[in-house]
Design a protein around this motif. Sequence first.
Motif, PDB file in Angstrom:
ATOM      1  N   ALA A 146      49.501  36.256  47.556  1.00  0.00           N
ATOM      2  CA  ALA A 146      48.121  35.768  46.889  1.00  0.00           C
ATOM      3  C   ALA A 146      48.453  34.861  46.001  1.00  0.00           C
ATOM      4  O   ALA A 146      47.590  33.889  45.575  1.00  0.00           O
ATOM      5  N   LYS A 147      49.466  34.896  44.928  1.00  0.00           N
ATOM      6  CA  LYS A 147      49.536  34.032  43.850  1.00  0.00           C
ATOM      7  C   LYS A 147      50.045  32.687  44.143  1.00  0.00           C
ATOM      8  O   LYS A 147      49.721  31.639  43.734  1.00  0.00           O
ATOM      9  N   ALA A 148      50.732  32.695  45.216  1.00  0.00           N
ATOM     10  CA  ALA A 148      51.209  31.484  45.960  1.00  0.00           C
ATOM     11  C   ALA A 148      49.984  30.614  46.476  1.00  0.00           C
ATOM     12  O   ALA A 148      50.029  29.408  46.249  1.00  0.00           O
ATOM     13  N   LEU A 149      49.221  31.371  47.106  1.00  0.00           N
ATOM     14  CA  LEU A 149      48.119  30.683  47.643  1.00  0.00           C
ATOM     15  C   LEU A 149      47.155  30.159  46.582  1.00  0.00           C
ATOM     16  O   LEU A 149      46.544  28.875  46.519  1.00  0.00           O
ATOM     17  N   LEU A 228      52.873  34.529  36.755  1.00  0.00           N
ATOM     18  CA  LEU A 228      53.660  35.586  37.723  1.00  0.00           C
ATOM     19  C   LEU A 228      54.357  36.758  36.802  1.00  0.00           C
ATOM     20  O   LEU A 228      54.531  36.365  35.647  1.00  0.00           O
ATOM     21  N   GLU A 229      54.515  37.797  37.551  1.00  0.00           N
ATOM     22  CA  GLU A 229      55.241  39.184  36.617  1.00  0.00           C
ATOM     23  C   GLU A 229      56.449  38.689  36.523  1.00  0.00           C
ATOM     24  O   GLU A 229      56.989  37.921  37.255  1.00  0.00           O
ATOM     25  N   GLU A 230      57.267  39.171  35.686  1.00  0.00           N
ATOM     26  CA  GLU A 230      58.677  39.034  35.494  1.00  0.00           C
ATOM     27  C   GLU A 230      59.458  39.071  36.535  1.00  0.00           C
ATOM     28  O   GLU A 230      59.347  40.073  37.273  1.00  0.00           O
ATOM     29  N   GLY A 231      60.221  37.823  36.755  1.00  0.00           N
ATOM     30  CA  GLY A 231      61.039  37.986  38.107  1.00  0.00           C
ATOM     31  C   GLY A 231      60.180  37.500  39.245  1.00  0.00           C
ATOM     32  O   GLY A 231      60.968  37.328  40.437  1.00  0.00           O
ATOM     33  N   GLY A 232      59.019  37.047  39.097  1.00  0.00           N
ATOM     34  CA  GLY A 232      58.085  36.927  40.370  1.00  0.00           C
ATOM     35  C   GLY A 232      58.452  35.608  40.505  1.00  0.00           C
ATOM     36  O   GLY A 232      58.457  35.149  42.007  1.00  0.00           O
ATOM     37  N   SER A 440      48.708  42.233  39.212  1.00  0.00           N
ATOM     38  CA  SER A 440      47.681  40.965  39.245  1.00  0.00           C
ATOM     39  C   SER A 440      47.504  40.146  38.147  1.00  0.00           C
ATOM     40  O   SER A 440      47.119  38.971  38.349  1.00  0.00           O
ATOM     41  N   GLY A 441      47.471  40.806  36.930  1.00  0.00           N
ATOM     42  CA  GLY A 441      47.479  40.128  35.750  1.00  0.00           C
ATOM     43  C   GLY A 441      45.855  40.259  35.220  1.00  0.00           C
ATOM     44  O   GLY A 441      45.437  39.618  34.169  1.00  0.00           O
ATOM     45  N   MET A 442      45.179  41.223  36.032  1.00  0.00           N
ATOM     46  CA  MET A 442      43.616  41.436  35.691  1.00  0.00           C
ATOM     47  C   MET A 442      43.862  42.412  34.357  1.00  0.00           C
ATOM     48  O   MET A 442      44.601  43.285  34.119  1.00  0.00           O
ATOM     49  N   THR A 443      42.795  42.140  33.508  1.00  0.00           N
ATOM     50  CA  THR A 443      42.630  43.186  32.394  1.00  0.00           C
ATOM     51  C   THR A 443      41.960  44.273  32.944  1.00  0.00           C
ATOM     52  O   THR A 443      41.342  44.435  34.164  1.00  0.00           O
ATOM     53  N   GLU A 444      41.920  45.433  31.956  1.00  0.00           N
ATOM     54  CA  GLU A 444      41.327  46.632  32.322  1.00  0.00           C
ATOM     55  C   GLU A 444      40.007  46.498  32.705  1.00  0.00           C
ATOM     56  O   GLU A 444      39.216  47.024  33.816  1.00  0.00           O
ATOM     57  N   GLY A 445      39.315  45.656  31.983  1.00  0.00           N
ATOM     58  CA  GLY A 445      37.934  45.475  32.248  1.00  0.00           C
ATOM     59  C   GLY A 445      37.510  44.684  33.673  1.00  0.00           C
ATOM     60  O   GLY A 445      36.733  45.013  34.261  1.00  0.00           O
TER      61      GLY A 445
END
Length: 476
Positions: A146-149, A228-232, A440-445
């Motif tokens: 999804a992140k690559a897209l 991306l997350e660490e290592g992503g 995904s990096g989304m905030t809690e909200g």
Amino acid sequence: MDPLFVLLVGIVIVFVGILYFKLHAFFTLTLAAMAVAALSAPELISGYWMGEGKSAAEAASLASSPFGLRVATAFGVTCGKIGIVICMASIIGKCLLDSGAALRIVRAILKVLGEKRAPAAMGTSGFFLGIPVFFDTVFYLLIPLAKALAASTKKNYGLYVLAIIAGGSIAHSQIPPTPGPLFVAEQLGIDIGMMMISGVIVGGIAAISGMVYAKWINKRKPIPFRDLEEGGDEKMQKWDDITDRDLPNLWLSMTPIILPLILLSGKTIITGIVGSTGLTLPAAISSIVSLLGDKNVALTMGASVGLFTLFKTKGGGQIAVKSAVLSALSSGGIVLIITCAGGAFGGMLQQSGIRGVVEQIDVAGGMWFLPMAFVLTAMIRTVQGSATVAMITSVGILGPVAAPEILGFHPIYLAMVIGFGSKPVPWMNDSGFWVISKMSGMTEGETLTNFSVMATIMAVVGLIASIIASNVLPLN
């Protein structure tokens, strides 16, 4: 002791143990089962067993047995019903991941649907892979894609993420052999093939409603692409370097999933046709259908193909195959003991006399029974966070009155509604909430606005579809 009080004690132990003391679900459910077993009146236990066809002497003997033995017996009965299936499904999922078969399936879906239909491809991939693979694992697999897209198209990041969730989460709660729907089907006496077919159809409708919301919220409150997350980066680069020639062919990749689905649903369809037309199959064919349509045999065959795929992909790597089995059984074993503890808890609730109490509620057999089951499951899910525990607890309470002659419709609709009831409302006490948020990096909200709202919408749409189907096609 009054069955309602016994039920209350069991539920309080589950909630307090998981929420306040942060105990493992296996320990909490086992403790609740023992408490219910110890508090249940012997005459009610004896009455339960007589209702199950035992003689008065046998029922009295079972009622007088130590409560620890009764809990262990119910635990073992549950394990006997679903233990092999869960373990084999875990092996299938692990082999799909380690062999590259899962990546091959996703790439094929993307190729067929194209970049313009990438959200549908993500949702379809999540739904398809969510049948044998646990949701968290499906999300881990697909989120880099999804992140690559999103990095390529410079848009629709939130839509891609929600598409994965829509497909994968619905399969997790509706389609065996994932533990929740598998357990519910066994408790309600539903053929696993029928559960799979119904889950695909009605679950597909719910997933589509989730996609509609995902597109709507993506237009109004788009989520920007996150790093991306660490290592992503390394992971994505590694995946980009893999060509289709390095992966299993598509049909071999899909077979571990499709083969059990065909065998189980095939048995259900053939049995239904034979029963409705009055035909009689030759003994040899009937034996073959029964053998291949057995859930343990079907999943074992799927796991065997998965192991062969991994063996072939790794160039005869016996170490890779052994490692995959050990890893799969380690993760699947944890799920299994939780589910079996839930089976013991549900079994003790049934022996406590709760059936008589539930039967007195003037909703059984009417249109309000399914909404009641939905609300009960949703409340349990919202309070303690686990969809699987919510399904296990709910079916333990409602299972005793799930006979078609009492409900007025086939128990398959109750099973589906319990599954949909396990969707709302995911929030901070749900491990899946944090997996989605952090990966995904989304905030809690943002996670609440996107994931939690979408899950609730899918649940309500699934409930409505199930109610309509139960009235149009009761099957009782």
